[in-house]
Design an enzyme around this catalytic site. Structure first.
Site, PDB file in Angstrom:
ATOM      1  N   CYS A 114      10.679 -41.546 -11.724  1.00 24.86           N
ATOM      2  CA  CYS A 114      10.164 -42.062 -10.667  1.00 24.86           C
ATOM      3  C   CYS A 114       8.536 -41.436  -9.898  1.00 24.86           C
ATOM      4  CB  CYS A 114      11.301 -42.924  -9.084  1.00 24.86           C
ATOM      5  SG  CYS A 114      11.625 -41.296  -8.686  1.00 24.86           S
ATOM      6  N   ASN A 146      17.569 -42.781 -15.691  1.00 23.20           N
ATOM      7  CA  ASN A 146      17.372 -41.040 -16.028  1.00 23.20           C
ATOM      8  C   ASN A 146      17.053 -40.527 -15.934  1.00 23.20           C
ATOM      9  OD1 ASN A 146      16.776 -41.906 -13.117  1.00 23.20           O
ATOM     10  ND2 ASN A 146      14.318 -41.586 -13.419  1.00 23.20           N
ATOM     11  N   GLU A 163      15.489 -45.119  -2.790  1.00 23.21           N
ATOM     12  CA  GLU A 163      14.964 -44.478  -3.779  1.00 23.21           C
ATOM     13  C   GLU A 163      14.113 -45.739  -5.027  1.00 23.21           C
ATOM     14  OE1 GLU A 163      16.627 -41.806  -6.057  1.00 23.21           O
ATOM     15  OE2 GLU A 163      13.812 -40.844  -6.904  1.00 23.21           O
TER      16      GLU A 163
HETATM   17  N1  LIG Z   1      12.704 -44.267  -8.271  1.00 20.88           N
HETATM   18  C1  LIG Z   1      13.772 -43.651  -8.966  1.00 20.88           C
HETATM   19  O1  LIG Z   1      13.815 -42.504  -8.899  1.00 20.88           O
HETATM   20  C2  LIG Z   1      13.977 -44.680 -10.096  1.00 20.88           C
HETATM   21  C3  LIG Z   1      13.750 -45.769 -10.262  1.00 20.88           C
HETATM   22  N2  LIG Z   1      13.177 -46.959 -11.110  1.00 20.88           N
HETATM   23  C4  LIG Z   1      13.035 -47.751 -10.932  1.00 20.88           C
HETATM   24  O2  LIG Z   1      13.734 -48.344 -12.285  1.00 20.88           O
HETATM   25  C5  LIG Z   1      13.195 -49.814 -13.453  1.00 20.88           C
HETATM   26  C6  LIG Z   1      14.152 -49.497 -14.294  1.00 20.88           C
HETATM   27  O3  LIG Z   1      15.174 -48.613 -14.122  1.00 20.88           O
HETATM   28  P1  LIG Z   1      16.815 -49.076 -14.252  1.00 20.88           P
HETATM   29  O4  LIG Z   1      17.617 -48.424 -14.410  1.00 20.88           O
HETATM   30  O5  LIG Z   1      16.921 -50.388 -15.492  1.00 20.88           O
HETATM   31  O6  LIG Z   1      17.018 -49.961 -12.828  1.00 20.88           O
HETATM   32  P2  LIG Z   1      17.479 -50.646 -12.645  1.00 20.88           P
HETATM   33  O7  LIG Z   1      17.800 -51.455 -10.934  1.00 20.88           O
HETATM   34  O8  LIG Z   1      17.557 -52.083 -13.111  1.00 20.88           O
HETATM   35  O9  LIG Z   1      19.207 -50.020 -12.310  1.00 20.88           O
HETATM   36  C7  LIG Z   1      18.844 -49.043 -11.313  1.00 20.88           C
HETATM   37  C8  LIG Z   1      20.859 -49.652 -11.339  1.00 20.88           C
HETATM   38  O10 LIG Z   1      21.462 -50.290 -10.427  1.00 20.88           O
HETATM   39  C9  LIG Z   1      21.787 -51.173 -10.820  1.00 20.88           C
HETATM   40  N3  LIG Z   1      22.178 -52.719 -11.000  1.00 20.88           N
HETATM   41  C10 LIG Z   1      21.356 -53.604 -11.296  1.00 20.88           C
HETATM   42  N4  LIG Z   1      22.183 -54.748 -11.142  1.00 20.88           N
HETATM   43  C11 LIG Z   1      22.046 -54.805  -9.674  1.00 20.88           C
HETATM   44  C12 LIG Z   1      23.174 -55.370  -8.798  1.00 20.88           C
HETATM   45  N5  LIG Z   1      22.880 -56.759  -8.847  1.00 20.88           N
HETATM   46  N6  LIG Z   1      23.755 -54.894  -7.634  1.00 20.88           N
HETATM   47  C13 LIG Z   1      24.052 -53.312  -7.818  1.00 20.88           C
HETATM   48  N7  LIG Z   1      23.457 -52.768  -9.275  1.00 20.88           N
HETATM   49  C14 LIG Z   1      22.902 -53.349  -9.505  1.00 20.88           C
HETATM   50  C15 LIG Z   1      22.415 -50.470 -12.852  1.00 20.88           C
HETATM   51  O11 LIG Z   1      23.891 -51.186 -13.261  1.00 20.88           O
HETATM   52  P3  LIG Z   1      23.548 -51.263 -14.621  1.00 20.88           P
HETATM   53  O12 LIG Z   1      22.509 -49.818 -15.595  1.00 20.88           O
HETATM   54  O13 LIG Z   1      24.836 -51.606 -15.617  1.00 20.88           O
HETATM   55  O14 LIG Z   1      22.384 -52.110 -15.072  1.00 20.88           O
HETATM   56  C16 LIG Z   1      21.469 -49.349 -12.421  1.00 20.88           C
HETATM   57  O15 LIG Z   1      22.944 -48.152 -12.116  1.00 20.88           O
HETATM   58  C17 LIG Z   1      12.133 -48.566 -14.002  1.00 20.88           C
HETATM   59  O16 LIG Z   1      11.014 -48.887 -14.545  1.00 20.88           O
HETATM   60  C18 LIG Z   1      11.614 -48.098 -12.451  1.00 20.88           C
HETATM   61  O17 LIG Z   1      10.623 -49.075 -11.644  1.00 20.88           O
HETATM   62  C19 LIG Z   1      14.013 -46.218 -12.603  1.00 20.88           C
HETATM   63  C20 LIG Z   1      15.142 -45.208 -12.794  1.00 20.88           C
HETATM   64  C21 LIG Z   1      14.569 -44.201 -10.917  1.00 20.88           C
HETATM   65  O1  LIG Z   2      14.851 -40.693 -10.131  1.00 19.52           O
HETATM   66  C1  LIG Z   2      13.446 -39.739 -10.426  1.00 19.52           C
HETATM   67  O2  LIG Z   2      12.988 -40.380 -11.262  1.00 19.52           O
HETATM   68  C2  LIG Z   2      14.009 -38.523  -9.834  1.00 19.52           C
HETATM   69  O3  LIG Z   2      14.212 -39.132  -8.678  1.00 19.52           O
HETATM   70  C3  LIG Z   2      13.018 -37.775  -9.572  1.00 19.52           C
HETATM   71  O4  LIG Z   2      13.378 -36.664 -10.221  1.00 19.52           O
HETATM   72  P1  LIG Z   2      12.466 -35.567 -10.558  1.00 19.52           P
HETATM   73  O5  LIG Z   2      11.250 -35.792  -9.815  1.00 19.52           O
HETATM   74  O6  LIG Z   2      13.349 -34.079 -10.228  1.00 19.52           O
HETATM   75  O7  LIG Z   2      12.046 -35.455 -11.758  1.00 19.52           O
END
Ligand SMILES: NC(=O)C1=CN([C@@H]2O[C@H](COP(=O)(O)OP(=O)(O)OC[C@H]3O[C@@H](n4cnc5c(N)ncnc54)[C@H](OP(=O)(O)O)[C@@H]3O)[C@@H](O)[C@H]2O)C=CC1
Ligand SMILES: O=C(O)[C@H](O)COP(=O)(O)O
Length: 499
Positions: free
Chosen positions: A300, A170, A265
């Site tokens: 998030c 994202n 995170e």
């Molecule tokens: N706290 C936050 O800011 C965020 C939370 N999320 C949460 O994550 C969920 C899914 O989002 P998504 O981005 O797909 O999250 P993921 O946890 O699937 O992916 C995040 C990162 O981890 C990588 N990854 C995947 N599998 C592995 C592994 N086994 N070892 C190391 N790295 C790995 C992904 O690479 P690749 O894309 O190549 O699989 C990507 O770069 C959302 O529904 C939400 O709950 C998501 C975004 C932000």
């Molecule tokens: O991963 C996320 O979703 C972000 O850390 C949230 O950032 P924002 O509050 O600036 O959108």
């Protein structure tokens, strides 16, 4: 356009994007690539290298070597290079933003904002780093019972070594630089594994650091499916710290990683509590902005559940409905408010939550509508705790409203979640707001505003429970990516200043 102009060397003759290792753009020996599917067209937009384990080994070896001399580079020189990279990043905001539009369907304006914000973040890291890393502590021994002043203790911050950065889809640029900036200013080297959706934007961002002239091997970027090279990277003995943002994958990594510092995170189910005395117009505006903005609620920190006092619920829902009706829905190129969610499986997951709520009797404030990965914004009223949407994060434009009869009921719902990232409360009574903020089991509570990470120099708590480990924000990340080193000077006789 992506992969043209100064970015031309990122692309091979076959149109595939290369990975970045030892200061050079390379094709993987695997001969394989990973497709990046445009969420809007659902067709392959770009292809990136599927790096091999051997290539990962080489990148980590180079990072180890480069870090040794980087740690001996004066702080002001490290800062100078970071400022240069920040300026280059901002100069090339448009082609990078264009990648974000094509790879993750981020609305065009928000995509540009992400790149500019990233440049500012890198510059701030440089400024903060020269200050906080230039300071240490000096302690004398006679504070502790039984000691004379015979020992002087000097503390300073030293780098950890090689940092592994794994950002999510994202914010592929911003959540990458929020790890790269602190790591580099603190004297570490860095290996980036970008999300597959967003990898090309991340490669363009990496090229800005390349153009700034960082030493060979100090930063690198390996691409490939997380599920394929992820474990190899996160369990690699050459990695000294992992900074990760994403979903439950982070919990699995925490269990597998070695004895190294982790910054995680993860997800959130950020609650928005609305009291009877709240400014309902302000609350409605923040619910819509917090619930649906910047890529259809895929944050998030998005508002993920509204907990409103029953006496004002009808009025609030009407105001939110009126604002939702004004959201534009369509392709990111047209800068619509609501754009397609990142993958088809994500859209299917969201639909599953919606259908569960329908079956269990939630009130649909709008008709449920989907075309491919595009889901129209949906407010679900009268949601009850037995519905999945009350607890699970959709990471999409669907927002549940739960009507509550007491503040305690709202706090109870918030605290019963397995997440504890952020939350917010709307009231005109600051005393009540503080009591609620103290009672909410989350890392941050916003009073009279939607949850948010920024401004980026604020501490960004990873929250409690399954929401993560540690705290981000520029200062916290610099501190987290360093270790305290102590030198003790032992005197043969006690010495007291002016004694
Ligand atoms: N706290 C936050 O800011 C965020 C939370 N999320 C949460 O994550 C969920 C899914 O989002 P998504 O981005 O797909 O999250 P993921 O946890 O699937 O992916 C995040 C990162 O981890 C990588 N990854 C995947 N599998 C592995 C592994 N086994 N070892 C190391 N790295 C790995 C992904 O690479 P690749 O894309 O190549 O699989 C990507 O770069 C959302 O529904 C939400 O709950 C998501 C975004 C932000
Ligand atoms: O991963 C996320 O979703 C972000 O850390 C949230 O950032 P924002 O509050 O600036 O959108």
């Amino acid at each position: 356009m992506a992969g043209t102009g100064v970015f031309a060397e990122l692309v091979g003759g076959d149109g595939e994007f290369k990975y970045y290792s030892d200061g050079e753009w390379k094709k993987s020996c695997s001969g394989k690539s990973v497709p990046i599917i445009n969420p809007t067209t659902r067709e392959t937009q770009f292809k990136v290298q599927a790096c091999t384990q051997e290539e990962v080994n080489k990148v980590i070896d180079a990072a180890k070597t480069a870090q040794k001399s980087w740690a001996k580079t004066p702080l002001w020189k490290r800062a100078e290079l970071l400022h240069k990279a920040a300026a280059i990043l901002k100069e090339h905001r448009n082609p990078i933003a264009e990648c974000l539009v094509k790879e993750i369907a981020k609305p065009a304006k928000d995509a540009v904002t992400e790149v500019v914000r990233s440049g500012d973040l890198v510059s701030y890291c440089a400024e903060e780093g020269v200050r906080i890393l230039g300071e240490g502590k000096f302690l004398v021994s006679d504070s502790f019972p039984g000691n004379e002043r015979t020992k002087y203790c000097l503390t300073s911050k030293i780098p950890l070594g090689v940092i592994l950065a794994i950002p999510p889809f994202n914010y592929p640029v911003n959540l990458a630089v929020s790890k790269i900036g602190p790591a580099l200013i603190a004297g570490n080297s860095l290996v980036l594994k970008p999300p597959t959706q967003g990898a090309v934007a991340a490669l363009h961002m990496m090229h800005c650091f390349h153009l700034a002239g960082f030493p060979k091997g100090l930063i690198s970027c390996v691409t490939g499916k997380g599920s394929e090279i992820g474990d190899f990277l996160t369990m690699h003995p050459g990695i000294n710290c992992i900074s990760f943002t994403g979903g439950d994958t982070g919990i699995a990594i925490s269990k597998k990683a070695g004895m190294i510092p982790l910054q995680m995170e993860l997800g959130g189910k950020d609650a928005c509590i609305i009291l009877e005395d709240a400014d309902l117009d302000l609350a409605a505006a923040n619910i819509v902005k917090g619930g649906f903005s910047y890529s259809s609620g895929q944050r998030c920190t998005a508002v993920k559940v509204v907990l409103v006092m029953d006496s004002v619920a009808d009025a609030l829902v009407e105001k939110v409905k009126a604002k939702v009706a004004k959201l534009t829905v369509g392709p990111p190129e047209d800068d619509c408010d609501i754009t397609p969610v990142v993958t088809e499986s994500s859209a299917n997951f969201i639909e599953g939550l919606v259908m569960d709520a329908k079956q269990k009797g939630a009130t649909f404030c709008q008709e449920y509508k989907r075309a491919g990965n595009l889901i129209w914004p949906l407010l679900l009223d009268n949601v009850r705790p037995d519905m999945r949407i009350a607890w699970e994060e959709p990471f999409g434009p669907v927002l549940p409203v739960i009507r509550i009869n007491s503040v305690e009921e709202g706090i109870h719902h918030c605290n019963a979640s397995n997440f504890g990232l952020q939350g917010c409360v709307f009231t005109r009574d600051i005393n009540k707001a503080i009591l609620i903020s103290d009672a909410m089991e989350t890392g941050t509570v916003q009073i009279n505003s939607a949850p948010a990470r920024g401004p980026d120099h604020f501490p960004f708590q990873q929250g409690l429970k399954d929401s993560g480990i540690g705290s981000q924000g520029i200062t916290n990340s610099i501190n987290m990516m360093t270790k305290i080193k102590t030198t003790v000077i032992n005197l043969p006789t006690p010495s007291y200043t002016m004694g």
